[in-house]
Scaffold this motif. Sequence first.
Motif, PDB file in Angstrom:
ATOM      1  N   VAL A  44      85.655 167.982  33.429  1.00 21.95           N
ATOM      2  CA  VAL A  44      84.479 168.590  33.285  1.00 21.95           C
ATOM      3  C   VAL A  44      83.088 168.543  33.523  1.00 21.95           C
ATOM      4  O   VAL A  44      82.063 168.415  34.057  1.00 21.95           O
ATOM      5  CB  VAL A  44      84.637 169.549  32.279  1.00 21.95           C
ATOM      6  CG1 VAL A  44      84.060 170.546  31.848  1.00 21.95           C
ATOM      7  CG2 VAL A  44      85.865 170.404  32.572  1.00 21.95           C
ATOM      8  N   ARG A  45      83.105 167.692  32.291  1.00 20.82           N
ATOM      9  CA  ARG A  45      81.802 166.567  32.132  1.00 20.82           C
ATOM     10  C   ARG A  45      80.955 166.541  33.618  1.00 20.82           C
ATOM     11  O   ARG A  45      79.736 166.654  33.495  1.00 20.82           O
ATOM     12  CB  ARG A  45      81.371 165.969  30.720  1.00 20.82           C
ATOM     13  CG  ARG A  45      79.462 165.664  30.949  1.00 20.82           C
ATOM     14  CD  ARG A  45      79.227 166.394  30.131  1.00 20.82           C
ATOM     15  NE  ARG A  45      77.619 166.031  29.247  1.00 20.82           N
ATOM     16  CZ  ARG A  45      77.117 165.379  30.856  1.00 20.82           C
ATOM     17  NH1 ARG A  45      76.995 166.204  31.648  1.00 20.82           N
ATOM     18  NH2 ARG A  45      75.651 164.839  30.588  1.00 20.82           N
ATOM     19  N   VAL A  46      82.059 164.949  34.350  1.00 24.70           N
ATOM     20  CA  VAL A  46      81.150 164.340  35.051  1.00 24.70           C
ATOM     21  C   VAL A  46      81.003 165.222  36.477  1.00 24.70           C
ATOM     22  O   VAL A  46      80.006 164.951  36.914  1.00 24.70           O
ATOM     23  CB  VAL A  46      82.286 163.400  35.349  1.00 24.70           C
ATOM     24  CG1 VAL A  46      81.718 162.721  36.672  1.00 24.70           C
ATOM     25  CG2 VAL A  46      81.907 162.888  33.779  1.00 24.70           C
ATOM     26  N   VAL A 132      87.966 175.071  27.069  1.00 30.05           N
ATOM     27  CA  VAL A 132      87.061 174.677  28.083  1.00 30.05           C
ATOM     28  C   VAL A 132      87.847 175.142  29.192  1.00 30.05           C
ATOM     29  O   VAL A 132      87.204 175.754  30.602  1.00 30.05           O
ATOM     30  CB  VAL A 132      86.425 173.230  27.758  1.00 30.05           C
ATOM     31  CG1 VAL A 132      85.368 172.702  29.403  1.00 30.05           C
ATOM     32  CG2 VAL A 132      85.720 172.963  26.528  1.00 30.05           C
ATOM     33  N   VAL A 133      88.955 174.829  29.825  1.00 32.64           N
ATOM     34  CA  VAL A 133      89.217 175.074  31.412  1.00 32.64           C
ATOM     35  C   VAL A 133      89.205 176.413  31.642  1.00 32.64           C
ATOM     36  O   VAL A 133      88.907 177.112  32.487  1.00 32.64           O
ATOM     37  CB  VAL A 133      90.126 174.214  31.813  1.00 32.64           C
ATOM     38  CG1 VAL A 133      90.538 174.502  33.142  1.00 32.64           C
ATOM     39  CG2 VAL A 133      89.630 172.482  31.440  1.00 32.64           C
ATOM     40  N   PHE A 134      90.436 177.230  30.573  1.00 30.41           N
ATOM     41  CA  PHE A 134      90.458 178.620  30.991  1.00 30.41           C
ATOM     42  C   PHE A 134      89.584 179.445  30.830  1.00 30.41           C
ATOM     43  O   PHE A 134      89.377 180.356  31.260  1.00 30.41           O
ATOM     44  CB  PHE A 134      91.926 178.623  30.787  1.00 30.41           C
ATOM     45  CG  PHE A 134      92.935 177.781  31.212  1.00 30.41           C
ATOM     46  CD1 PHE A 134      93.640 178.397  32.556  1.00 30.41           C
ATOM     47  CD2 PHE A 134      93.634 176.956  29.976  1.00 30.41           C
ATOM     48  CE1 PHE A 134      95.234 177.618  32.694  1.00 30.41           C
ATOM     49  CE2 PHE A 134      94.983 175.510  30.969  1.00 30.41           C
ATOM     50  CZ  PHE A 134      94.872 176.094  32.231  1.00 30.41           C
ATOM     51  N   ARG A 135      88.703 179.291  29.656  1.00 27.95           N
ATOM     52  CA  ARG A 135      88.211 180.230  29.220  1.00 27.95           C
ATOM     53  C   ARG A 135      86.901 180.301  29.589  1.00 27.95           C
ATOM     54  O   ARG A 135      85.581 181.173  29.765  1.00 27.95           O
ATOM     55  CB  ARG A 135      88.504 180.557  27.612  1.00 27.95           C
ATOM     56  CG  ARG A 135      88.552 182.229  27.171  1.00 27.95           C
ATOM     57  CD  ARG A 135      90.393 181.925  27.658  1.00 27.95           C
ATOM     58  NE  ARG A 135      91.275 181.190  26.902  1.00 27.95           N
ATOM     59  CZ  ARG A 135      92.358 180.161  27.251  1.00 27.95           C
ATOM     60  NH1 ARG A 135      93.155 181.445  27.781  1.00 27.95           N
ATOM     61  NH2 ARG A 135      93.487 179.702  27.081  1.00 27.95           N
ATOM     62  N   GLY A 136      86.379 178.531  29.523  1.00 27.63           N
ATOM     63  CA  GLY A 136      85.101 178.700  30.002  1.00 27.63           C
ATOM     64  C   GLY A 136      84.686 178.441  31.654  1.00 27.63           C
ATOM     65  O   GLY A 136      83.670 178.945  32.130  1.00 27.63           O
ATOM     66  N   ILE A 137      86.007 177.920  32.362  1.00 24.17           N
ATOM     67  CA  ILE A 137      85.081 178.093  33.576  1.00 24.17           C
ATOM     68  C   ILE A 137      86.701 179.202  34.206  1.00 24.17           C
ATOM     69  O   ILE A 137      86.174 179.250  35.854  1.00 24.17           O
ATOM     70  CB  ILE A 137      85.913 176.500  34.302  1.00 24.17           C
ATOM     71  CG1 ILE A 137      85.212 175.736  33.200  1.00 24.17           C
ATOM     72  CG2 ILE A 137      85.576 176.769  35.716  1.00 24.17           C
ATOM     73  CD1 ILE A 137      85.582 174.139  33.821  1.00 24.17           C
TER      74      ILE A 137
END
Length: 213
Positions: A44-46, A132-137
Amino acid sequence: MAGLVVVVLLGLLAARAAGTGRPDTALLALVVLGGTAVAALVAVRVHLLRRRGLEWADVGLRRPDRSPWHLLWQIPAVMVAGAVVSMVVLVPLGTGPEGSDDALDDLATGGPAFVLLGLLAVAVLVPVAEEVVFRGIVLPALRARMTAVPGIALAGSVFAVVHLIPPALPYLLVVGVSLCAMAQWYRSIVPGIVLHGVNNAVVFGAVVATGAA
């Protein structure tokens, strides 16, 4: 994450070729759980944040708009609701929520050190990465194309299905939808990380207790 899987498989092949046998299953479970969580955050960061000039706050890691004291009732409410829905759905089918995660079983029986490290992985690393993956993206991507209810329902369903534990699907669906609703309500994924971490810690504690019984 795919790279991590390749590394683990190559390690298994190398250990077998060297005649050392199969690595300890608890160690393998810890590497897979912790490693995939870290790999997801690095990805996610990169590949998202740095390339688009975004910050972690843009995927929900920011101060909630509402008081986190609401978690005092939200955490037990979500967990109890998940348990009730599981019983309502599974009991008529003649089954129960016994579905387990082999990785958790391996960690729970790997000894005190692996129990402690496993708790850190499942209650801290995994919740942060998954939120981060499921709720942030995933959730914002769906919400950009759908209204609130369908977007939250679909994002929560995706979260439940990717765990690949059919007997736990009703519980995971309730938790997934609730976490999506909380992310919208708080305008932050931080409270969801707390709920997710508490839930995982309780589940892992139950697995440890069952193994010790």
